[in-house]
Design an enzyme around this catalytic site. Structure first.
Site, PDB file in Angstrom:
ATOM      1  CG  PHE A   1      21.208  78.738  22.497  1.00 22.82           C
ATOM      2  CD1 PHE A   1      20.588  77.747  21.758  1.00 22.82           C
ATOM      3  CD2 PHE A   1      20.865  78.868  23.823  1.00 22.82           C
ATOM      4  CE1 PHE A   1      19.653  76.899  22.339  1.00 22.82           C
ATOM      5  CE2 PHE A   1      19.936  78.038  24.416  1.00 22.82           C
ATOM      6  CZ  PHE A   1      19.328  77.050  23.652  1.00 22.82           C
TER       7      PHE A   1
ATOM      8  CG  HIS B   1      19.787  87.697  28.812  1.00 23.21           C
ATOM      9  ND1 HIS B   1      19.197  88.055  27.624  1.00 23.21           N
ATOM     10  CD2 HIS B   1      19.920  86.354  28.767  1.00 23.21           C
ATOM     11  CE1 HIS B   1      18.984  86.968  26.884  1.00 23.21           C
ATOM     12  NE2 HIS B   1      19.413  85.911  27.558  1.00 23.21           N
TER      13      HIS B   1
ATOM     14  CB  CYS C   1      18.990  85.241  23.492  1.00 21.49           C
ATOM     15  SG  CYS C   1      18.463  83.530  23.590  1.00 21.49           S
TER      16      CYS C   1
ATOM     17  CG  HIS D   1      14.078  85.098  26.060  1.00 24.62           C
ATOM     18  ND1 HIS D   1      14.566  86.058  25.204  1.00 24.62           N
ATOM     19  CD2 HIS D   1      15.117  84.261  26.293  1.00 24.62           C
ATOM     20  CE1 HIS D   1      15.828  85.818  24.945  1.00 24.62           C
ATOM     21  NE2 HIS D   1      16.197  84.733  25.594  1.00 24.62           N
TER      22      HIS D   1
ATOM     23  CD  GLU E   1      21.860  89.265  33.159  1.00 26.41           C
ATOM     24  OE1 GLU E   1      20.937  88.420  33.232  1.00 26.41           O
ATOM     25  OE2 GLU E   1      21.710  90.397  32.670  1.00 26.41           O
TER      26      GLU E   1
ATOM     27  CE  LYS F   1      15.342  88.018  27.716  1.00 26.52           C
ATOM     28  NZ  LYS F   1      16.286  89.122  27.898  1.00 26.52           N
TER      29      LYS F   1
END
Lengths: 398, 128, 411
Positions: free
Chosen positions: C386, C289, C156, C326, C300, C321
């Site tokens: 990830f 994000h 990501c 995403h 976050e 998003k």
């Protein structure tokens, strides 16, 4: 920004030669391809397809990676974590837990086996059958993430996918992080696994040497060349700032010089281009002075028909006539960073046997592989990728 | 698929499971799972090393104990249970009270198979 | 010691579920119009959920018979980003391409494997660029670039890592101009994979809400044209804003879950600020994000609290998003596009969805309507991935440093 000098203080490598540099040194001395049959039982390969790869085979990684730690890891992650630990051991570093420890790894194919297994679960049993185990470790950056977790490396972390140019681009990326002061230690290198499916797809694009004709052999720079040998493995080096490496009494394997990055847009999506002039000009434009002092080239030549021609044309344009050009891919195949390990051997001093597969150099290319005792002081590592990317790195004896 | 339980040792004979698709079992109301059977599944599906179904205690904590299992393991186990026994486990239940130990989890599964509810032990401190 | 040269954004291109072309997508974003609905690309009957943010079927994409969808998204967005730039500028070793992709041609790869399993030969051509470098390398060939071409694949954060690498290459003097961003395509592997982690919301994602239950997957591409200030001035390029800083770190915590304390993310934010020579107080908005998973949004908000202290409750935050899903490897690309547009137009798009923000997160989430921004801005675009990979970019208005009297903190 003052740029720091960067050195290599340790290396770990695994591949079709087994574990560690001595195994690779022996294989390079013999000059014979380290091949074994690809597993065709899944039925992915077509009739007449390549049957060989340079496989890692059964490797005992347990000294560096416990079975408990490895229980959820893809092959790629296992290779990467074990090899990173080997490199740190070689560098004499025990604990690098820090936000100043970075990782820069290249992979051309990522975790092919896990990705394939996951795809098959979904295709055969439906989306709900997807395994969380497989998914979490099938992203391309799973290996660099696992290294970070294993070592406590909380600095910048990058995974580069740029096919055959990946290893040198990762080396350059990691060296830049250290040079720029973003990291004090960087584990940089490449890792790849060659799954039967990846192998079968490479073969469909006629990239691999195939049976029949002049035999299923990779023949770098040879007039009979018809494709390369697909391989796998991992090579990871420890990069440090030279000043701090010397301060802690580290043994220096080499100094990392500049990397030139370039691209040949005449390349096809899965093939090499022809614009050696532009590539050579870019390389000369950035490194003219240094190139005259290169005594050894660790070449990108793999037996790819057009790739080797492009490589030869560039080398002839930029390197002094007396330069030794080595073709380690004749032995360990393509992918997994083997040429980086071979370069370190050349700098340490090693015997490179003349690969019998290449004993009819293509006159049109004007390059003959070197052989004999090589004690390099300034190595040009070269990497040309299908699709157009190119990278050359200078490594110097310390 | 690589047979679970094999070591992750690299092997170029990397075959994919030839057994083909496993049919999704509808919940078989008469079926029951023993704690022993469930422990064997846990060891196999989670690829546990140095632990056998015999050495794993029926009442040992699965999560938050010494097995080192995390949320991804919980989800992998749920996947195995759902496909093997045909029951559904809601997101909120994953890794929680019903997963406290192999014995409690077996009771949970059997209750689902029988269509009833069970009294679960008081929630314990668990890490995801 | 002379400061690093400034790098400016001189072009934008994007493809997403909101369509093709930056203007159309920006208008929809300002209106808070999400485009997350039933997937047409593959049959979702066997999957846990059914919706995603798919690029419209009738989207006019760059031609590319035999190309993967991701390559076509990438080339379409890149072509838009370089409009107005003389082609000769790109056909040079002084031009580079830095791209992020996490799927490559995985959708086409799945189709090919499906055919193989049925003992048929599927369509091979798209797999010529099956590896993750496919989209970025296609852009490089299309533009005739001769300088550095690198694809990053860090899930990501891929595109943000690529943009950071472009910034480095420009500031180091290796190149004068860079085409940078990302492209990814929907496929069953990622769809089923995220679902296997129970990370996908069956409803369109609701980042930062109390009832948030997961992410919505998207696809597309987001591309920026970046140049050194000197090069842009010399050719009279239209300058949109500055890319002033980047920060990268790794949680080293877990393969898929972020560090719940957000420490790594906070470190990346600080690094971006440091490179830009700005204190945390300078930040006027955040393009988060904001995936809508409980883990991410929690981590976050903690990262923001760690960096901004009490002020973290007052900095406008949005998650685009919620509009386009995403985009995984391309998320940083499209979010950079939205961040630049937010600075240019001084408006921050709302986070889609009717519910109020989760008070426990203590964030000023922009909801219902676009939020007016000050005349000069410094905006963060944050990505967490990830493997614990964190990458943060800091964009700012061209006149930012002069206007607010901020003296650069870097030498």
């Amino acid at each position: 920004m003052t740029r720091r000098e960067v050195v290599v203080t340790g290396v770990g490598c695994i591949g079709p030669w087994g574990i560690g540099l001595p195994g690779l040194a022996k294989a390079l001395q013999q000059g014979l391809p380290l091949t074994s049959p690809i597993d065709r039982s899944a039925g992915y390969h077509r009739r007449g397809a390549a049957t060989l790869l340079a496989a890692c085979g059964e490797l005992d990684l347990s000294p560096w990676l416990s079975p408990q730690q490895a229980r959820r890891m893809s092959i790629l992650s296992q290779y990467a974590v074990a090899t990173a630990r080997m490199a740190l051991q070689d560098a004499g570093l025990a604990d690098v837990r820090s936000d100043r420890t970075a990782v820069a790894l290249a992979t051309a194919f990522g975790p092919g086996t896990f990705t394939e297994q996951l795809a098959r679960q979904i295709l055969e049993k439906g989306g709900k059958a997807a395994s969380p185990f497989l998914f979490t470790d099938c992203v391309a950056n799973a290996a660099s993430g696992q290294i970070a977790i294993d070592l406590g490396a909380r600095g910048p972390n990058a995974t580069i996918c740029q096919r055959e140019a990946g290893p040198l681009l990762a080396l350059a990326h990691g060296a830049h992080d250290v040079a720029a002061g973003r990291a004090d230690v960087c584990l940089a290198g490449a890792v790849d696994e060659m799954s039967p499916l990846s192998h079968a797809i490479l073969d469909r694009f006629r990239a691999l040497a195939r049976p029949g004709g002049h035999g299923e052999v990779a023949r770098p720079f040879d007039r009979r060349r018809r494709g390369f040998l697909a391989g796998e493995g991992a090579t990871i080096v420890v990069l440090e700032a030279e000043a701090s490496a010397r301060a802690r009494g580290a043994r220096l394997l080499c100094r990392v010089g500049p990397t030139v990055r370039a691209f040949d847009p005449s390349a096809g999506r899965a093939s090499f281009g022809r614009d050696h002039d532009a590539l050579a000009r870019t390389l000369l434009g950035r490194l003219a002075g240094t190139l005259c002092e290169v005594d050894t080239v660790v070449s990108s030549a793999s037996g790819a028909r057009r790739g080797d021609a492009l490589e030869a044309a560039v080398l002839r344009a930029v390197c002094p006539r007396h330069t030794n050009v080595l073709v380690p891919k004749a032995v360990h195949g393509e992918y997994g960073g083997g040429t980086l390990a071979a370069a370190l051997l050349a700098l340490r001093g090693a015997e490179f046997g003349y690969p019998p597969a290449c004993n009819e150099p293509d006159g049109a290319l004007g390059i003959s592989p070197a052989s004999g005792r090589i004690e390099a002081t300034r190595v040009l590592c070269s990497a040309l990728a299908a699709g157009g990317a190119a990278a050359w790195s200078i490594l110097e004896a310390p | 698929m690589r047979p679970p339980g094999e070591t992750g040792a690299p092997n170029h004979h990397r075959t994919v499971d030839p057994r083909g698709p496993t049919a999704r079992l509808a919940a078989d109301m008469s079926r029951q799972v023993t704690t022993g059977q469930l422990k064997a599944m846990i060891v196999q599906k989670l690829n546990l090393k140095g632990v056998s179904a015999e050495s794993l205690g029926d009442d040992d904590p699965l999560f938050g104990g010494g097995l080192g299992l995390d949320s991804v393991d919980a989800l992998e186990l749920v996947l195995a249970i759902e496909s093997e026994y045909g029951i559904q486990i809601q997101d909120a239940e994953v890794g929680k009270e019903a997963f406290a130990s192999a014995r409690v989890l077996a009771q949970f599964i059997n209750a689902r198979l029988a269509g009833g509810a069970i009294d679960l032990p008081a929630p314990r401190e668990q890490s995801a | 010691m002379s400061p690093s040269p400034s790098v400016v954004v001189t072009g934008l291109g994007a493809v997403s579920s909101l369509g093709v072309g930056v203007d159309r997508q920006w208008r929809a974003a300002l209106a808070g119009r999400a485009s997350i609905g039933p997937i047409g690309l593959f049959d979702t009957a066997s999957h846990r959920t059914t919706i995603a943010a798919e690029v419209p079927k009738d989207a006019e994409l760059a031609p590319g018979r035999g190309f993967s969808r991701a390559e076509r998204f990438a080339c379409t967005a890149a072509a838009e980003a370089v409009q107005g730039l003389p082609p000769a500028v790109l056909r040079s070793p002084r031009a580079g391409v830095f791209f992020g992709s996490s799927t490559g041609a995985l959708h086409e790869g799945e189709r090919f494997l499906a055919a193989l399993l049925q003992h048929r030969e599927g369509e091979l051509a798209p797999l010529a660029a099956q590896q993750n470098d496919g989209p970025g390398t296609a852009v490089a060939r299309m533009l005739g670039v001769q300088g550095p071409v690198v694809t990053f694949s860090t899930a990501c954060t891929s595109a943000n890592v690529a943009l950071a690498a472009a910034l480095d290459a420009l500031q180091s003097g290796e190149i004068d101009v860079a085409v940078a961003g990302g492209a990814d395509e929907l496929c069953e592997i990622t769809y089923a994979g995220f679902n296997s982690l129970r990370s996908v919301d069956a409803r369109p994602t609701l980042p930062f809400r109390t009832s948030r239950a997961g992410l919505s997957l998207g696809e597309g591409a987001g591309v920026l044209l970046l140049e050194t200030l000197a090069h842009a001035e010399q050719r009279g390029a239209p300058m949109l804003c500055e890319l002033a800083g980047a920060g990268r770190s790794c949680d080293a915590h877990h393969v898929s879950a972020p560090d719940p304390d957000g420490t790594g993310a906070a470190a990346a934010i600080r690094m971006a600020l440091q490179q830009a020579g700005l204190p945390p107080d300078a930040v006027t908005f955040v393009n988060a994000h904001g995936t809508g998973t409980p883990h991410n949004d929690d981590a976050e908000s903690k990262a923001m609290l760690a960096v901004f202290g009490a002020r973290s409750a007052r900095i406008p935050v949005t998650s685009t998003k919620s509009l386009v899903g995403h985009l995984l490897g391309a998320a940083g690309g499209i979010e950079a596009v939205f961040t630049v547009l937010s600075i240019v137009h001084r408006q921050l798009p709302p986070t889609a969805g009717d519910e109020p923000a989760d008070p426990a997160l203590c964030l000023d989430v922009v909801l219902q309507q676009a939020r007016a921004l000050p005349s000069q801005n410094a905006g963060l675009s944050t990505n967490l991935a990830f493997g614990g990979n964190n990458a943060v970019l800091l964009f700012r208005s061209l006149g930012f440093l002069g206007s607010l009297g901020f003296r650069s903190l870097s030498p």
